[in-house]
Design a protein around this motif. Sequence first.
Motif, PDB file in Angstrom:
ATOM      1  N   VAL A  52       0.733  -1.082  -0.039  1.00 48.23           N
ATOM      2  CA  VAL A  52      -0.024  -0.095   0.057  1.00 48.23           C
ATOM      3  C   VAL A  52       0.848   1.151  -0.060  1.00 48.23           C
ATOM      4  CG1 VAL A  52      -1.910  -1.025   1.187  1.00 48.23           C
ATOM      5  CG2 VAL A  52      -0.166   0.059   2.522  1.00 48.23           C
ATOM      6  N   PRO A  53       0.093   2.346  -0.485  1.00 49.38           N
ATOM      7  CA  PRO A  53       1.104   3.716  -0.458  1.00 49.38           C
ATOM      8  C   PRO A  53       0.862   4.136   0.886  1.00 49.38           C
ATOM      9  CG  PRO A  53      -1.154   3.830  -1.607  1.00 49.38           C
ATOM     10  CD  PRO A  53      -0.771   2.525  -1.363  1.00 49.38           C
ATOM     11  N   LYS A  54       1.612   5.308   1.315  1.00 50.30           N
ATOM     12  CA  LYS A  54       1.490   6.018   2.578  1.00 50.30           C
ATOM     13  C   LYS A  54      -0.045   6.362   2.775  1.00 50.30           C
ATOM     14  CE  LYS A  54       3.299   9.763   5.266  1.00 50.30           C
ATOM     15  NZ  LYS A  54       4.300  10.920   4.961  1.00 50.30           N
ATOM     16  N   GLY A  55      -0.304   6.108   3.997  1.00 56.62           N
ATOM     17  CA  GLY A  55      -1.700   6.731   4.397  1.00 56.62           C
ATOM     18  C   GLY A  55      -2.364   5.800   5.579  1.00 56.62           C
ATOM     19  N   ASP A  56      -3.640   6.074   5.996  1.00 57.42           N
ATOM     20  CA  ASP A  56      -4.268   5.574   7.417  1.00 57.42           C
ATOM     21  C   ASP A  56      -5.236   4.389   6.764  1.00 57.42           C
ATOM     22  OD1 ASP A  56      -2.987   7.144   9.155  1.00 57.42           O
ATOM     23  OD2 ASP A  56      -4.718   8.708   8.764  1.00 57.42           O
ATOM     24  N   TYR A  57      -4.966   3.214   7.384  1.00 54.76           N
ATOM     25  CA  TYR A  57      -5.689   2.128   6.985  1.00 54.76           C
ATOM     26  C   TYR A  57      -6.282   1.489   8.309  1.00 54.76           C
ATOM     27  CZ  TYR A  57      -2.982   2.621   2.703  1.00 54.76           C
ATOM     28  OH  TYR A  57      -2.962   3.106   1.655  1.00 54.76           O
ATOM     29  N   PRO A  58      -7.300   0.593   8.063  1.00 54.42           N
ATOM     30  CA  PRO A  58      -8.025   0.031   9.174  1.00 54.42           C
ATOM     31  C   PRO A  58      -6.876  -0.727  10.162  1.00 54.42           C
ATOM     32  CG  PRO A  58      -9.320  -0.652   7.287  1.00 54.42           C
ATOM     33  CD  PRO A  58      -8.026  -0.018   7.015  1.00 54.42           C
ATOM     34  N   VAL A  59      -5.647  -0.998   9.710  1.00 52.52           N
ATOM     35  CA  VAL A  59      -4.631  -1.806  10.725  1.00 52.52           C
ATOM     36  C   VAL A  59      -3.958  -0.680  11.350  1.00 52.52           C
ATOM     37  CG1 VAL A  59      -2.816  -1.871   8.652  1.00 52.52           C
ATOM     38  CG2 VAL A  59      -2.945  -3.888  10.452  1.00 52.52           C
ATOM     39  N   ASP A  73       3.478   4.286   6.628  1.00 51.56           N
ATOM     40  CA  ASP A  73       4.489   5.251   5.925  1.00 51.56           C
ATOM     41  C   ASP A  73       4.760   5.016   4.643  1.00 51.56           C
ATOM     42  OD1 ASP A  73       6.480   3.165   5.835  1.00 51.56           O
ATOM     43  OD2 ASP A  73       7.498   3.765   7.723  1.00 51.56           O
ATOM     44  N   GLY A  74       5.888   5.935   4.000  1.00 52.48           N
ATOM     45  CA  GLY A  74       5.921   5.689   2.397  1.00 52.48           C
ATOM     46  C   GLY A  74       6.610   4.367   2.023  1.00 52.48           C
ATOM     47  N   ASP A  75       7.178   3.629   2.954  1.00 51.67           N
ATOM     48  CA  ASP A  75       7.734   2.255   2.710  1.00 51.67           C
ATOM     49  C   ASP A  75       6.611   1.100   2.971  1.00 51.67           C
ATOM     50  OD1 ASP A  75      10.152   3.327   2.140  1.00 51.67           O
ATOM     51  OD2 ASP A  75      10.557   3.430   4.275  1.00 51.67           O
ATOM     52  N   LEU A 113       4.011  -0.552   8.591  1.00 51.76           N
ATOM     53  CA  LEU A 113       2.882  -0.276   9.486  1.00 51.76           C
ATOM     54  C   LEU A 113       3.797   0.643  10.684  1.00 51.76           C
ATOM     55  CD1 LEU A 113       0.282  -0.354  10.870  1.00 51.76           C
ATOM     56  CD2 LEU A 113       0.886  -2.430  11.902  1.00 51.76           C
ATOM     57  N   GLU A 114       3.644   1.762  10.944  1.00 55.16           N
ATOM     58  CA  GLU A 114       4.588   2.633  11.688  1.00 55.16           C
ATOM     59  C   GLU A 114       4.321   2.084  13.367  1.00 55.16           C
ATOM     60  OE1 GLU A 114       3.601   6.714  11.528  1.00 55.16           O
ATOM     61  OE2 GLU A 114       4.104   6.968   9.367  1.00 55.16           O
ATOM     62  N   SER A 115       3.386   1.378  13.715  1.00 55.63           N
ATOM     63  CA  SER A 115       3.355   0.782  15.129  1.00 55.63           C
ATOM     64  C   SER A 115       4.139  -0.246  15.351  1.00 55.63           C
ATOM     65  CB  SER A 115       1.901   0.663  15.357  1.00 55.63           C
ATOM     66  OG  SER A 115       1.491  -0.286  14.594  1.00 55.63           O
ATOM     67  N   SER A 116       4.791  -0.719  14.206  1.00 50.08           N
ATOM     68  CA  SER A 116       5.528  -1.920  14.564  1.00 50.08           C
ATOM     69  C   SER A 116       6.934  -1.349  14.699  1.00 50.08           C
ATOM     70  CB  SER A 116       5.620  -2.819  13.248  1.00 50.08           C
ATOM     71  OG  SER A 116       6.054  -2.188  12.066  1.00 50.08           O
ATOM     72  N   ASP A 117       8.169  -2.333  14.980  1.00 50.64           N
ATOM     73  CA  ASP A 117       9.364  -1.786  15.022  1.00 50.64           C
ATOM     74  C   ASP A 117      10.011  -1.279  13.802  1.00 50.64           C
ATOM     75  OD1 ASP A 117       9.751  -2.678  17.921  1.00 50.64           O
ATOM     76  OD2 ASP A 117       9.699  -4.718  17.068  1.00 50.64           O
ATOM     77  N   PRO A 118      11.099  -0.582  14.027  1.00 50.23           N
ATOM     78  CA  PRO A 118      11.806   0.203  12.617  1.00 50.23           C
ATOM     79  C   PRO A 118      12.123  -0.914  11.591  1.00 50.23           C
ATOM     80  CG  PRO A 118      12.516   1.244  14.661  1.00 50.23           C
ATOM     81  CD  PRO A 118      11.695  -0.185  15.098  1.00 50.23           C
ATOM     82  N   ILE A 119      12.060  -0.370  10.378  1.00 50.00           N
ATOM     83  CA  ILE A 119      12.470  -1.483   9.381  1.00 50.00           C
ATOM     84  C   ILE A 119      13.980  -1.468   9.155  1.00 50.00           C
ATOM     85  CG2 ILE A 119      10.598  -0.874   7.997  1.00 50.00           C
ATOM     86  CD1 ILE A 119      12.203   1.046   6.282  1.00 50.00           C
ATOM     87  N   ILE A 179       8.677  -6.253  12.622  1.00 50.69           N
ATOM     88  CA  ILE A 179       8.489  -5.260  11.554  1.00 50.69           C
ATOM     89  C   ILE A 179       7.131  -5.712  10.663  1.00 50.69           C
ATOM     90  CG2 ILE A 179       9.405  -4.081   9.628  1.00 50.69           C
ATOM     91  CD1 ILE A 179      11.711  -5.334  12.334  1.00 50.69           C
ATOM     92  N   THR A 180       6.125  -4.802  10.403  1.00 47.19           N
ATOM     93  CA  THR A 180       5.316  -5.229   9.559  1.00 47.19           C
ATOM     94  C   THR A 180       5.007  -4.174   8.332  1.00 47.19           C
ATOM     95  OG1 THR A 180       3.819  -5.942  11.464  1.00 47.19           O
ATOM     96  CG2 THR A 180       2.657  -5.488   9.717  1.00 47.19           C
ATOM     97  N   TYR A 181       4.909  -5.020   7.068  1.00 44.88           N
ATOM     98  CA  TYR A 181       4.344  -4.302   5.925  1.00 44.88           C
ATOM     99  C   TYR A 181       2.860  -4.868   5.542  1.00 44.88           C
ATOM    100  CZ  TYR A 181       9.515  -3.598   5.135  1.00 44.88           C
ATOM    101  OH  TYR A 181      10.771  -3.274   5.370  1.00 44.88           O
ATOM    102  N   VAL A 182       2.505  -3.480   4.896  1.00 42.54           N
ATOM    103  CA  VAL A 182       0.800  -3.740   4.792  1.00 42.54           C
ATOM    104  C   VAL A 182       0.546  -3.848   3.234  1.00 42.54           C
ATOM    105  CG1 VAL A 182      -1.477  -2.677   5.082  1.00 42.54           C
ATOM    106  CG2 VAL A 182       0.318  -2.531   6.777  1.00 42.54           C
ATOM    107  N   TYR A 183      -0.280  -4.692   2.850  1.00 40.12           N
ATOM    108  CA  TYR A 183      -0.612  -4.817   1.387  1.00 40.12           C
ATOM    109  C   TYR A 183      -2.011  -4.808   1.162  1.00 40.12           C
ATOM    110  CZ  TYR A 183       4.001  -6.641   0.871  1.00 40.12           C
ATOM    111  OH  TYR A 183       5.429  -6.769   0.888  1.00 40.12           O
ATOM    112  N   LYS A 184      -2.408  -4.509  -0.132  1.00 34.44           N
ATOM    113  CA  LYS A 184      -4.092  -4.632  -0.507  1.00 34.44           C
ATOM    114  C   LYS A 184      -4.348  -5.342  -1.630  1.00 34.44           C
ATOM    115  CE  LYS A 184      -4.244  -0.309  -3.241  1.00 34.44           C
ATOM    116  NZ  LYS A 184      -4.884   1.152  -3.327  1.00 34.44           N
TER     117      LYS A 184
END
Length: 345
Positions: free
Chosen positions: A98-105, A109-111, A114-120, A131-136
Amino acid sequence: YPVGKVDGDGHLESSDPIKGKVEKPKSVITYVYKEVKEEPSKPKGEVIITYVDENGKELQKPRQDTPNSPYDTPYDTTEEGEKPNTIKTPDGKTYKIVPKGDYPVGKVDGDGHLESSDPIKGKVEKPKSVITYVYKEVKEEPSTPTGNVYVHYVDEFGNTLKNSVTDEYAQPVGKYYDTVIDNRPNTIITPDGKIYVLVPAGNYAVGKVDVDGHLTTTDSATGQVIKGDKNVTYVYKLVKTPTPNVPVDPTPEKPVDPTPNKPVDPTPNKPVDPTPEKPVDPTPNKPVDPTPVNPTPEQPAKPAPALEQLPNTGEAQSVATGVLGAIAGLAGLATLGRRKKEDEK
């Protein structure tokens, strides 16, 4: 040491020697030790990557970026294969980061992280970093359907005359095709030398045929490509069968003249002379004597008496004349003698 002096073997020198012979009721050998305080081991931790959709549903199994390693060990979860742009799930669905934005999860950020997870990227600093990455899900557009057109060639009874040909292959549905122009030969010659031509319109053992030689029970000769296959058939009839091989007669319909280079008589209808090989009279237009001549054996010529060569005095002519006269006289006398004898008889 407080206990006393210790040698290189850790042996308290004030005690009995570490080697020797027994020479008293009791010998005591002492070794000296000191307490070793162990340093505490450094703490260790691991780094895990997870992949979820916009609602936090796991899309594939977590991946271990850094195994159990001492604190301060650096890590980087953006390396090749660790943060794919696309994920395909076992159920055939496709997901894109997904691109940067607010999602239900949560906020991303731009990478796609998920900002609430540990740094990449960073260093190991706790037992487990996640570290968590989000997809749609990506809805793939269906591809344009395609179709094929095949052409077949048979005789009046449905027997195949030649291999089928492809008029259209994997073409978009709706494309126009024309097998009459592209793949309808007027004549077919089979491998055995037989010649076939398109049949005229009519009913045949194979079925009804239109004016194009097209079997009407098959797909149309011209039209549009449909999804899947179309099969067009043309019908032909036999017009010529090859003549079987026959031995060749060197001179058909005419006997062979055994005499090579025989002259041809230019006079048509001329009677043939029954006498073969008759000598040709060298004198043209001379009447031929009908009386056959009995051949007389040729007698060898009698040599004339040789005349003596006389000196060139001018008398040679007179001598020859005299000789000839004498010969003539002798011949006359002989004739008279014969007549006299006959008279006496």
